[in-house]
Design an enzyme around this catalytic site. Structure first.
Site, PDB file in Angstrom:
ATOM      1  N   GLU A 159      12.583   8.025   2.195  1.00 23.79           N
ATOM      2  CA  GLU A 159      12.565   7.195   3.415  1.00 23.79           C
ATOM      3  C   GLU A 159      13.950   6.779   3.904  1.00 23.79           C
ATOM      4  O   GLU A 159      14.212   5.605   4.137  1.00 23.79           O
ATOM      5  CB  GLU A 159      11.686   5.953   3.162  1.00 23.79           C
ATOM      6  CG  GLU A 159      10.277   6.313   2.749  1.00 23.79           C
ATOM      7  CD  GLU A 159       9.385   5.091   2.510  1.00 23.79           C
ATOM      8  OE1 GLU A 159       9.896   3.968   2.480  1.00 23.79           O
ATOM      9  OE2 GLU A 159       8.166   5.287   2.361  1.00 23.79           O
ATOM     10  N   HIS A 237       0.542   9.390   5.467  1.00 24.87           N
ATOM     11  CA  HIS A 237      -0.272   8.174   5.555  1.00 24.87           C
ATOM     12  C   HIS A 237      -0.832   8.123   6.977  1.00 24.87           C
ATOM     13  O   HIS A 237      -0.123   7.779   7.923  1.00 24.87           O
ATOM     14  CB  HIS A 237       0.580   6.929   5.274  1.00 24.87           C
ATOM     15  CG  HIS A 237       1.032   6.851   3.848  1.00 24.87           C
ATOM     16  ND1 HIS A 237       0.139   6.728   2.797  1.00 24.87           N
ATOM     17  CD2 HIS A 237       2.260   6.882   3.289  1.00 24.87           C
ATOM     18  CE1 HIS A 237       0.812   6.676   1.657  1.00 24.87           C
ATOM     19  NE2 HIS A 237       2.106   6.778   1.925  1.00 24.87           N
ATOM     20  N   GLU A 267       1.521  11.858  -0.165  1.00 21.00           N
ATOM     21  CA  GLU A 267       0.874  10.537  -0.338  1.00 21.00           C
ATOM     22  C   GLU A 267      -0.327  10.406   0.605  1.00 21.00           C
ATOM     23  O   GLU A 267      -0.544   9.358   1.210  1.00 21.00           O
ATOM     24  CB  GLU A 267       1.884   9.408  -0.058  1.00 21.00           C
ATOM     25  CG  GLU A 267       3.151   9.510  -0.889  1.00 21.00           C
ATOM     26  CD  GLU A 267       4.127   8.361  -0.704  1.00 21.00           C
ATOM     27  OE1 GLU A 267       3.754   7.339  -0.081  1.00 21.00           O
ATOM     28  OE2 GLU A 267       5.265   8.476  -1.179  1.00 21.00           O
ATOM     29  N   ASP A 269      -3.410   9.629   2.634  1.00 24.74           N
ATOM     30  CA  ASP A 269      -4.599   8.782   2.772  1.00 24.74           C
ATOM     31  C   ASP A 269      -4.872   8.630   4.266  1.00 24.74           C
ATOM     32  O   ASP A 269      -3.978   8.835   5.092  1.00 24.74           O
ATOM     33  CB  ASP A 269      -4.503   7.424   2.050  1.00 24.74           C
ATOM     34  CG  ASP A 269      -3.237   6.635   2.317  1.00 24.74           C
ATOM     35  OD1 ASP A 269      -2.565   6.891   3.337  1.00 24.74           O
ATOM     36  OD2 ASP A 269      -2.909   5.740   1.504  1.00 24.74           O
TER      37      ASP A 269
HETATM   38  C1  XIL Z   1       3.488   1.778  -2.454  1.00 28.41           C
HETATM   39  C2  XIL Z   1       2.518   1.514  -3.591  1.00 28.41           C
HETATM   40  O1  XIL Z   1       1.352   2.220  -3.351  1.00 28.41           O
HETATM   41  C3  XIL Z   1       2.219   0.034  -3.667  1.00 28.41           C
HETATM   42  O2  XIL Z   1       1.435  -0.247  -4.835  1.00 28.41           O
HETATM   43  C4  XIL Z   1       3.511  -0.773  -3.733  1.00 28.41           C
HETATM   44  O3  XIL Z   1       3.213  -2.139  -3.707  1.00 28.41           O
HETATM   45  C5  XIL Z   1       4.418  -0.412  -2.579  1.00 28.41           C
HETATM   46  O4  XIL Z   1       4.644   0.995  -2.581  1.00 28.41           O
HETATM   47  N1  XIL Z   1       5.799   5.154   0.552  1.00 28.41           N
HETATM   48  C6  XIL Z   1       6.135   5.459  -0.741  1.00 28.41           C
HETATM   49  C7  XIL Z   1       5.351   4.870  -1.849  1.00 28.41           C
HETATM   50  O5  XIL Z   1       6.997   6.325  -0.976  1.00 28.41           O
HETATM   51  O6  XIL Z   1       6.112   4.671  -3.001  1.00 28.41           O
HETATM   52  C8  XIL Z   1       4.690   3.578  -1.438  1.00 28.41           C
HETATM   53  O7  XIL Z   1       3.861   3.139  -2.497  1.00 28.41           O
HETATM   54  C9  XIL Z   1       3.910   3.763  -0.156  1.00 28.41           C
HETATM   55  C10 XIL Z   1       4.813   4.211   0.953  1.00 28.41           C
END
Ligand code: XIL
Length: 410
Positions: A159, A237, A267, A269
């Site tokens: 990020e 996401h 990631e 969802d």
């Molecule tokens: C999130 C986790 O899912 C949570 O449990 C934590 O509180 C915050 O981080 N981008 C990422 C992940 O790269 O590491 C993040 O994970 C979600 C967004």
């Protein structure tokens, strides 16, 4: 029976056997096994040690048909793994790694240089460029060396970009400028086993055009400096009904793949905007959004796999981070498979079955032949298929000739 008809019968029998064999159903009863059949590397999930005591969760997590890769959701982040200077705490992340190992799942490791979840000693010290560079070197060297070859891939930098394509402000950017990114990759490459894949990982690369272009430029700039980057992770996401089209997702993945790197949904969802009011229609839309994401990965050769950011709503990060949003996973909080799960599974079964039809025709056993229609036209990876077709015809002709020869000698 004449010799000719014996010959014909033998040939037909041989051909039928080949077709019947390759028509057999592959052992495709879960998301990961279907992904493997489709020629991908894994279908995986984020997980964390605080979920491990839950036996129903464990049952699904350990099912090698459903999952083939685990990503520690939090325990490898800087704040947890090096909370104090030089004080490394590997206990939790080691548990995730050893669980992945015991299940024979791959481990995607996450993450090294990231502005978030930093310990106070990193975010609030007044660093000079030299001391911060050294701090990054020590952190990355210690963490990567600890896990060694257990990590299939590392999200080296996470990020680094804003939605408008500029660099995100962080302690790293403030002190070192964009150089911190190249530095992180250089250190990682030096210390990681050569086979470890080193990724840049970010969110909204699928939806924010300027951010996407900036990420492409970032990869190019690393490459032009001779710094090897192996992959771009797109977090995926999504929100129900706002997930980009399959054409758009394919184009996004392909744009990165064209730079010569692997790509993955890291990631995935798909959250309901408002869990309280989500309708039946929204549940169906979620199913179709999941399918679109999974399908885009299948359509892009360099997409190695999909990781969902937890598979059950029971442990999803979404409601805690985005109040009102939720229901983002493939399983409900009570471990019921949602329509989205069945839609993804059904889609994968159809995909693999169509691949098998081609296999039956060419008489081969491998899974590289894809004739499924895609938004970009039929996929053309039929070279190995036609090679095998040629091979099979030669084999049949050869055996028929043998039979004919034997009959003539009788
Ligand atoms: C999130 C986790 O899912 C949570 O449990 C934590 O509180 C915050 O981080 N981008 C990422 C992940 O790269 O590491 C993040 O994970 C979600 C967004």
């Amino acid at each position: 029976m004449t010799r000719i008809s014996i010959l014909l019968t033998t040939t037909t029998l041989l051909a039928t056997t080949t077709i019947a064999q390759s028509n057999r159903e592959p052992p495709s009863t879960g998301l990961h096994s279907l992904f493997l059949s489709a020629g991908k590397l894994y279908f995986g999930t984020a997980t964390e040690t605080n979920n491990f005591a839950d036996p129903t969760y464990q049952n699904i997590l350990s099912n090698p048909l459903e999952f083939g890769q685990l990503t520690p959701e939090n325990s490898q982040k800087w704040g947890l793994i090096q909370p104090q200077p030089g004080d490394f705490s590997f206990n939790a992340s080691d548990q995730v790694a050893s669980l992945a190992n015991s299940y024979n799942h791959l481990l995607r490791c996450h993450t090294l240089t990231w502005h978030s979840q930093l310990p106070p000693f990193v975010s609030s010290t007044s660093w000079t460029p030299d001391t911060l560079r050294q701090l990054i070197t020590t952190h990355i060297t210690s963490v990567i060396s600890h896990f060694g070859s257990a990590c299939y891939a590392w999200d080296v930098v996470n990020e680094a970009l804003n939605e408008n394509g500029t660099f995100r402000n962080s302690v790293f950017f403030e002190v070192l400028g964009e150089e911190y990114i190249a530095h992180s990759f250089e250190v990682a490459r030096e210390v990681a086993p050569p086979e470890t894949k080193l990724y840049y990982n970010d969110f909204n690369l699928e939806t924010a055009p300027e951010k996407q272009t900036a990420a492409v430029e970032l990869v190019k700039s690393l490459q032009s400096k001779g710094i090897k980057i192996d992959g771009v992770g797109l977090q995926a996401h999504f929100t129900v009904g706002q997930t980009p089209s399959v054409e758009s997702l394919i184009a996004t993945l392909q744009r990165f793949a064209d730079l010569g790197v692997d790509v993955a949904w890291t990631e995935l969802d798909v959250a309901q905007e408002d869990v309280e009011t989500a309708s039946e229609l929204a549940v169906e839309q979620q199913a179709s959004d999941y399918v679109v994401a999974v399908r885009a990965c299948l359509e892009v050769e360099r997409c190695v796999g999909v990781t969902v950011w937890q598979f059950t709503d029971r442990y999803s990060w979404v409601p805690g981070t985005f109040p009102g949003k939720g229901d983002a996973c493939l399983w409900t909080e009570n471990y019921q498979k949602k329509p989205a799960y069945w839609a993804v599974k059904g889609f994968l079964e159809g995909w693999v079955a169509r691949m098998n039809v081609t296999r039956a025709f060419v008489g081969g056993n491998e899974t590289t032949v894809r004739t499924v229609a895609s938004p970009r036209g039929p996929l053309t990876e039929v070279t190995s298929g036609s090679e095998r077709l040629k091979g099979s015809l030669v084999k049949v002709a050869f055996i028929s000739f043998g039979v004919w020869l034997v009959l003539n000698m009788m």
